[in-house]
Design a protein around this motif. Structure first.
Motif, mmCIF file in Angstrom:
data_model
loop_
_atom_site.group_PDB
_atom_site.id
_atom_site.type_symbol
_atom_site.label_atom_id
_atom_site.label_comp_id
_atom_site.label_asym_id
_atom_site.label_seq_id
_atom_site.Cartn_x
_atom_site.Cartn_y
_atom_site.Cartn_z
ATOM 1 N N GLU A 173 0.823 -1.213 0.000
ATOM 2 C CA GLU A 173 0.000 0.000 0.000
ATOM 3 C C GLU A 173 0.855 1.261 0.000
ATOM 4 O O GLU A 173 0.493 2.276 -0.613
ATOM 5 N N TYR A 174 2.000 1.228 0.669
ATOM 6 C CA TYR A 174 2.861 2.409 0.765
ATOM 7 C C TYR A 174 4.121 2.260 -0.092
ATOM 8 O O TYR A 174 5.126 2.928 0.149
ATOM 9 N N GLY A 175 4.061 1.391 -1.076
ATOM 10 C CA GLY A 175 5.186 1.207 -1.978
ATOM 11 C C GLY A 175 5.882 -0.125 -1.751
ATOM 12 O O GLY A 175 5.662 -0.811 -0.758
ATOM 13 N N HIS A 176 6.729 -0.476 -2.712
ATOM 14 C CA HIS A 176 7.411 -1.767 -2.661
ATOM 15 C C HIS A 176 8.540 -1.810 -1.635
ATOM 16 O O HIS A 176 8.979 -2.896 -1.255
ATOM 17 N N HIS A 177 9.037 -0.643 -1.199
ATOM 18 C CA HIS A 177 10.203 -0.609 -0.341
ATOM 19 C C HIS A 177 9.930 0.107 0.982
ATOM 20 O O HIS A 177 10.847 0.699 1.558
ATOM 21 N N ASP A 178 8.719 0.021 1.478
ATOM 22 C CA ASP A 178 8.391 0.667 2.740
ATOM 23 C C ASP A 178 8.890 -0.207 3.893
ATOM 24 O O ASP A 178 8.446 -1.338 4.067
ATOM 25 N N GLU A 179 9.814 0.327 4.684
ATOM 26 C CA GLU A 179 10.457 -0.469 5.726
ATOM 27 C C GLU A 179 9.497 -0.831 6.857
ATOM 28 O O GLU A 179 9.542 -1.948 7.389
ATOM 29 N N ASP A 180 8.637 0.096 7.254
ATOM 30 C CA ASP A 180 7.693 -0.198 8.329
ATOM 31 C C ASP A 180 6.745 -1.324 7.943
ATOM 32 O O ASP A 180 6.462 -2.216 8.765
ATOM 33 N N MET A 181 6.273 -1.304 6.724
ATOM 34 C CA MET A 181 5.364 -2.363 6.282
ATOM 35 C C MET A 181 6.084 -3.700 6.184
ATOM 36 O O MET A 181 5.521 -4.747 6.545
ATOM 37 N N TYR A 182 7.327 -3.689 5.721
ATOM 38 C CA TYR A 182 8.065 -4.948 5.614
ATOM 39 C C TYR A 182 8.248 -5.578 6.995
ATOM 40 O O TYR A 182 8.127 -6.791 7.163
ATOM 41 N N LEU A 183 8.502 -4.751 7.988
ATOM 42 C CA LEU A 183 8.702 -5.255 9.341
ATOM 43 C C LEU A 183 7.403 -5.746 9.968
ATOM 44 O O LEU A 183 7.368 -6.816 10.576
ATOM 45 N N ASP A 184 6.337 -4.985 9.810
ATOM 46 C CA ASP A 184 5.113 -5.277 10.558
ATOM 47 C C ASP A 184 3.878 -5.572 9.711
ATOM 48 O O ASP A 184 2.886 -6.080 10.248
ATOM 49 N N GLY A 185 3.920 -5.259 8.398
ATOM 50 C CA GLY A 185 2.687 -5.335 7.635
ATOM 51 C C GLY A 185 2.625 -6.374 6.535
ATOM 52 O O GLY A 185 1.564 -6.593 5.959
ATOM 53 N N TRP A 186 3.751 -7.016 6.215
ATOM 54 C CA TRP A 186 3.715 -7.996 5.127
ATOM 55 C C TRP A 186 3.110 -9.324 5.574
ATOM 56 O O TRP A 186 2.286 -9.897 4.878
ATOM 57 N N LEU A 187 3.521 -9.823 6.722
ATOM 58 C CA LEU A 187 3.038 -11.115 7.196
ATOM 59 C C LEU A 187 1.599 -11.002 7.680
ATOM 60 O O LEU A 187 1.257 -10.100 8.451
ATOM 61 N N ASP A 188 0.765 -11.935 7.225
ATOM 62 C CA ASP A 188 -0.627 -11.977 7.676
ATOM 63 C C ASP A 188 -0.675 -12.794 8.970
ATOM 64 O O ASP A 188 -0.957 -13.998 8.969
ATOM 65 N N GLU A 189 -0.382 -12.118 10.074
ATOM 66 C CA GLU A 189 -0.318 -12.799 11.366
ATOM 67 C C GLU A 189 -1.646 -13.459 11.732
ATOM 68 O O GLU A 189 -1.667 -14.569 12.274
ATOM 69 N N GLY A 190 -2.738 -12.758 11.446
ATOM 70 C CA GLY A 190 -4.049 -13.302 11.788
ATOM 71 C C GLY A 190 -4.319 -14.618 11.085
ATOM 72 O O GLY A 190 -4.807 -15.580 11.689
ATOM 73 N N ALA A 191 -3.978 -14.673 9.793
ATOM 74 C CA ALA A 191 -4.191 -15.905 9.031
ATOM 75 C C ALA A 191 -3.270 -17.013 9.514
ATOM 76 O O ALA A 191 -3.676 -18.183 9.592
ATOM 77 N N LEU A 192 -2.018 -16.671 9.839
ATOM 78 C CA LEU A 192 -1.085 -17.684 10.322
ATOM 79 C C LEU A 192 -1.570 -18.275 11.644
ATOM 80 O O LEU A 192 -1.485 -19.495 11.860
ATOM 81 N N ARG A 193 -2.094 -17.435 12.510
ATOM 82 C CA ARG A 193 -2.671 -17.941 13.764
ATOM 83 C C ARG A 193 -3.901 -18.815 13.486
ATOM 84 O O ARG A 193 -4.012 -19.933 13.995
ATOM 85 N N ARG A 194 -4.803 -18.286 12.696
ATOM 86 C CA ARG A 194 -6.095 -18.938 12.459
ATOM 87 C C ARG A 194 -5.949 -20.269 11.737
ATOM 88 O O ARG A 194 -6.615 -21.252 12.088
ATOM 89 N N GLU A 195 -5.081 -20.304 10.725
ATOM 90 C CA GLU A 195 -4.992 -21.486 9.866
ATOM 91 C C GLU A 195 -3.915 -22.488 10.284
ATOM 92 O O GLU A 195 -3.947 -23.636 9.850
ATOM 93 N N VAL A 196 -2.965 -22.039 11.129
ATOM 94 C CA VAL A 196 -1.846 -22.928 11.463
ATOM 95 C C VAL A 196 -1.633 -23.039 12.969
ATOM 96 O O VAL A 196 -1.759 -24.128 13.554
#
Length: 209
Positions: free
Chosen positions: A77-100
């Motif tokens: 959403e904020y570009g391909h090289h946004d550091e904050d998103m890479y650290l906290d926003g790329w991984l779908d934590e909710g799905a990883l919890r829910r499905e695994v």
């Protein structure tokens, strides 16, 4: 890292066997994180550990965190090289919890989804659920997994120093280097690990005693 703890050089095979033994010593279903930056090859280590566990009769599912990323419309959403998103926003934590992680937990149903989202094609995988028995193991491999409150019974962190990581990171991914520095400083993955591996030379790791 405590200066009173020694570092012992091991082979990649010996490291995998150590993680097999540590995991197999835990009763019931077990959730294991193998965390480290991409050059440490966490997925390959997870596969080696899974093979050893299966030889011991433990049903094991390997999950790559890269198969649980958010869709591109959210991730980038904020570009391909946004550091904050890479650290906290790329991984779908909710799905990883829910499905695994929740289904693989002690009170879960044992029905886990190995892969959710194909980030290259930006669409869902057509993946079947896997049924884990009462002694099943889930191995989650990938980068930036710790410090999120995700539930694991065993955590291994493959640490790569700044110079080694810069040397082994492809030019097109060097924008991620400050993110891994922040991760080390802010989340302290080395301190959170049950097994700390020094992986400046991934083919010749060293393990903290």
């Amino acid at each position: 890292m405590s200066p009173t703890r020694s570092i012992r050089a091991v082979s990649r095979e010996a490291l995998a066997e150590h993680l097999v033994e540590r995991t197999d010593a835990l009763p019931g279903r077990v959730r294991v994180a193998i965390d480290g930056p991409p050059p440490t090859a966490t997925a390959e280590l997870a596969e080696a550990v899974a093979e050893g566990l299966r030889l011991r009769g433990r049903e094991t599912v390997v999950v790559r965190a890269g198969d649980f990323l958010r869709p591109a419309s959210l991730r980038l959403e904020y570009g391909h090289h946004d550091e904050d998103m890479y650290l906290d926003g790329w991984l779908d934590e909710g799905a990883l919890r829910r499905e695994v992680l929740d289904p693989a937990g002690p009170h879960g149903a044992g029905r886990v989804l190995p892969r959710l989202w194909d980030a290259e094609r930006d669409r869902a995988y057509r993946e079947d659920y896997r049924e884990l028995g009462p002694a099943g193991v889930v191995l989650v491999s990938g980068a930036l997994l710790l410090g999120r409150g995700l539930p694991f019974e065993l955590v291994a962190h493959l640490h790569m120093g700044r110079a080694a990581l810069a040397r082994r990171t492809p030019p097109e991914e060097r924008w991620t280097l400050p993110v891994f520095e922040r991760y080390s400083r802010e989340r302290d993955p080395s301190g959170a690990a049950d097994v700390l591996v020094m992986a400046d030379h991934p083919e010749r790791p060293a393990m903290r005693e």
